[in-house]
Enzyme design. Sequence first.
Site, PDB file in Angstrom:
ATOM      1  N   SER A  70     -50.620  86.997-107.471  1.00 48.10           N
ATOM      2  CA  SER A  70     -51.172  88.209-106.862  1.00 48.10           C
ATOM      3  C   SER A  70     -52.413  87.885-106.053  1.00 48.10           C
ATOM      4  O   SER A  70     -53.403  87.382-106.572  1.00 48.10           O
ATOM      5  CB  SER A  70     -51.523  89.221-107.956  1.00 48.10           C
ATOM      6  OG  SER A  70     -52.389  90.209-107.430  1.00 48.10           O
ATOM      7  N   ARG A  89     -43.990 102.621 -98.147  1.00 47.90           N
ATOM      8  CA  ARG A  89     -42.963 101.643 -97.738  1.00 47.90           C
ATOM      9  C   ARG A  89     -41.554 102.194 -97.978  1.00 47.90           C
ATOM     10  O   ARG A  89     -40.621 101.840 -97.266  1.00 47.90           O
ATOM     11  CB  ARG A  89     -43.168 100.313 -98.451  1.00 47.90           C
ATOM     12  CG  ARG A  89     -44.564  99.742 -98.182  1.00 47.90           C
ATOM     13  CD  ARG A  89     -44.615  98.268 -97.919  1.00 47.90           C
ATOM     14  NE  ARG A  89     -46.008  97.873 -97.700  1.00 47.90           N
ATOM     15  CZ  ARG A  89     -46.616  97.833 -96.525  1.00 47.90           C
ATOM     16  NH1 ARG A  89     -45.963  98.123 -95.413  1.00 47.90           N
ATOM     17  NH2 ARG A  89     -47.894  97.486 -96.423  1.00 47.90           N
ATOM     18  N   ASP A 139     -44.124  92.871 -99.920  1.00 46.44           N
ATOM     19  CA  ASP A 139     -44.158  94.217 -99.332  1.00 46.44           C
ATOM     20  C   ASP A 139     -42.926  94.513 -98.478  1.00 46.44           C
ATOM     21  O   ASP A 139     -42.709  95.657 -98.078  1.00 46.44           O
ATOM     22  CB  ASP A 139     -45.438  94.397 -98.514  1.00 46.44           C
ATOM     23  CG  ASP A 139     -46.665  94.422 -99.418  1.00 46.44           C
ATOM     24  OD1 ASP A 139     -46.521  94.760-100.614  1.00 46.44           O
ATOM     25  OD2 ASP A 139     -47.757  94.094 -98.938  1.00 46.44           O
ATOM     26  N   GLN A 162     -54.288  90.084-104.810  1.00 45.57           N
ATOM     27  CA  GLN A 162     -55.348  91.020-105.189  1.00 45.57           C
ATOM     28  C   GLN A 162     -56.159  90.450-106.354  1.00 45.57           C
ATOM     29  O   GLN A 162     -57.384  90.510-106.347  1.00 45.57           O
ATOM     30  CB  GLN A 162     -54.734  92.368-105.584  1.00 45.57           C
ATOM     31  CG  GLN A 162     -54.107  93.079-104.397  1.00 45.57           C
ATOM     32  CD  GLN A 162     -53.495  94.416-104.756  1.00 45.57           C
ATOM     33  OE1 GLN A 162     -53.421  94.786-105.919  1.00 45.57           O
ATOM     34  NE2 GLN A 162     -53.060  95.150-103.752  1.00 45.57           N
ATOM     35  N   ARG A 208     -60.287  93.486 -96.178  1.00 50.68           N
ATOM     36  CA  ARG A 208     -61.185  92.345 -96.401  1.00 50.68           C
ATOM     37  C   ARG A 208     -62.281  92.282 -95.347  1.00 50.68           C
ATOM     38  O   ARG A 208     -63.442  91.996 -95.661  1.00 50.68           O
ATOM     39  CB  ARG A 208     -60.369  91.050 -96.425  1.00 50.68           C
ATOM     40  CG  ARG A 208     -59.543  90.932 -97.716  1.00 50.68           C
ATOM     41  CD  ARG A 208     -58.402  89.976 -97.545  1.00 50.68           C
ATOM     42  NE  ARG A 208     -57.680  89.681 -98.773  1.00 50.68           N
ATOM     43  CZ  ARG A 208     -56.730  90.461 -99.308  1.00 50.68           C
ATOM     44  NH1 ARG A 208     -56.403  91.608 -98.721  1.00 50.68           N
ATOM     45  NH2 ARG A 208     -56.108  90.107-100.412  1.00 50.68           N
ATOM     46  N   LYS A 255     -45.939  98.654-108.009  1.00 51.05           N
ATOM     47  CA  LYS A 255     -46.511  98.985-106.697  1.00 51.05           C
ATOM     48  C   LYS A 255     -46.777 100.493-106.599  1.00 51.05           C
ATOM     49  O   LYS A 255     -46.787 101.173-107.617  1.00 51.05           O
ATOM     50  CB  LYS A 255     -45.551  98.498-105.600  1.00 51.05           C
ATOM     51  CG  LYS A 255     -45.409  96.977-105.577  1.00 51.05           C
ATOM     52  CD  LYS A 255     -46.706  96.327-105.195  1.00 51.05           C
ATOM     53  CE  LYS A 255     -46.653  94.822-105.295  1.00 51.05           C
ATOM     54  NZ  LYS A 255     -47.954  94.200-105.069  1.00 51.05           N
TER      55      LYS A 255
END
Length: 432
Positions: free
Chosen positions: A170, A391, A318, A172, A30, A345
């Site tokens: 979300s 992850r 996450d 996003q 961002r 994901k």
Amino acid sequence: MPEHNIKIVKPVDSVRGQITLPGDKSMSHRALMFAAIAKGISKIKHLNIGADALSTIACLQKLGVNFQLGKFTVDVESPGINGWIQPQDGILNCGNSGTTVRLMSGLIAGRENLDITLIGDKSLSSRPMNRVIEPLRKMGATISAENDRLPMQITGKLLDGIQYVLPVASAQVKSCVLFAGLSAQGKTFVEEKIKSRDHTEKMMKMFRIPVFHNKNIISVHTLRRSIPGFNYSVPGDPSSAAYWVAAGLLLPKSRLLLRKMSMNPTRTAFITLLQASGADIELIAKDKNLEPAGDVVIRSSALRQFDIRSKHVPGLIDELPLLALIATQAKGISTIRGAKELRYKESDRISSTVAMLRSIGAEVEEFDDGMNIHGGMKLQGGEVDAQGDHRIAMTASIAGLISEEPVYIRGWSTVDISYPNFYNILDRLSKK
Ligand code: S3P
């Protein structure tokens, strides 16, 4: 896959030491995008320099924004969003990064001089894009994408503001619509039923882009003035910190100090959850800005089982693969449900987490929307495939530290996506 793409993580007695965390990945994307929206020079410190943030830089470079990359800093010089230029080949490659493609689509859709095809790697090309296509089309955008997957072609045009209720929690999608709202006529409202990370809204506030909150509705309107360049320092990444939190809690005689972690409440739910399950985690708030940050002390702890439901999922999204690993060491059976989002994901994280845990000796039941994990297990170690997911690779590495025998991680180098220095830190903290 060549043998050099297998990492062996051996069991250790404890972890001890201090860690400076990488800059937060979400905030790094961002900050780069806001620096590109701004006209003039911005300086971003402590940027996450993982492959995902580099994908965002590569996209913005093709729109005419200049970046001077230092070790953990970047100087950005931008003509401002109104000065973005059409790339010659019209292609922006978002690599593996869902945040890049979803947020960039919102930024591009309302720019009348742009005609862009967004592409990505194999993983990103299999992830759903209908979540951004649908609201952007409602705003009047011209988008085509076969089966709602990449490549996604966006022909910029003047958009109209909408009132949009997010069908999936979300950040996003929320950010995509808010960004599109900056190039739309009239006001754009986004309503979220469950709060997701709020860095976009906070940065809008910090950089003096008008943004309004009314309970769980966020609104923006056309950005008429250009915003000036800025200086910004990115707080440490809580989602990266989570791996060290797990190691510190699960290994005996351990103590870790994590420096300057983001304490944004939309990102620290895993800490609260673990504290409620018996974890000795101390938060020392230092920096009480709009984006708070502070140090974290973790000591070995005996943990109890926990139950995660849909309303908790956006705040833990996450950290769920790692929480599933932690659950194998807690007392009792832990449950994760209402987490179907995990299937969309970088890998299908329900199936990749279950496969990882089973291959090192854990007992797990898989459901369409989550899993049950049996606690108090001695993990045997074994071979894990990271399935191209950073992850999963990092979670399997923490499993290696706490197992009876080593864990062999196929495709370990995917940690570069968010944490290129991960294995150097792991080696430094590990005490035999
Ligand atoms: C992110 C939001 C989350 C998260 C991802 C980063 C962001 O995705 O999983 O790693 O930076 O906005 P969703 O918003 O799609 O859940």
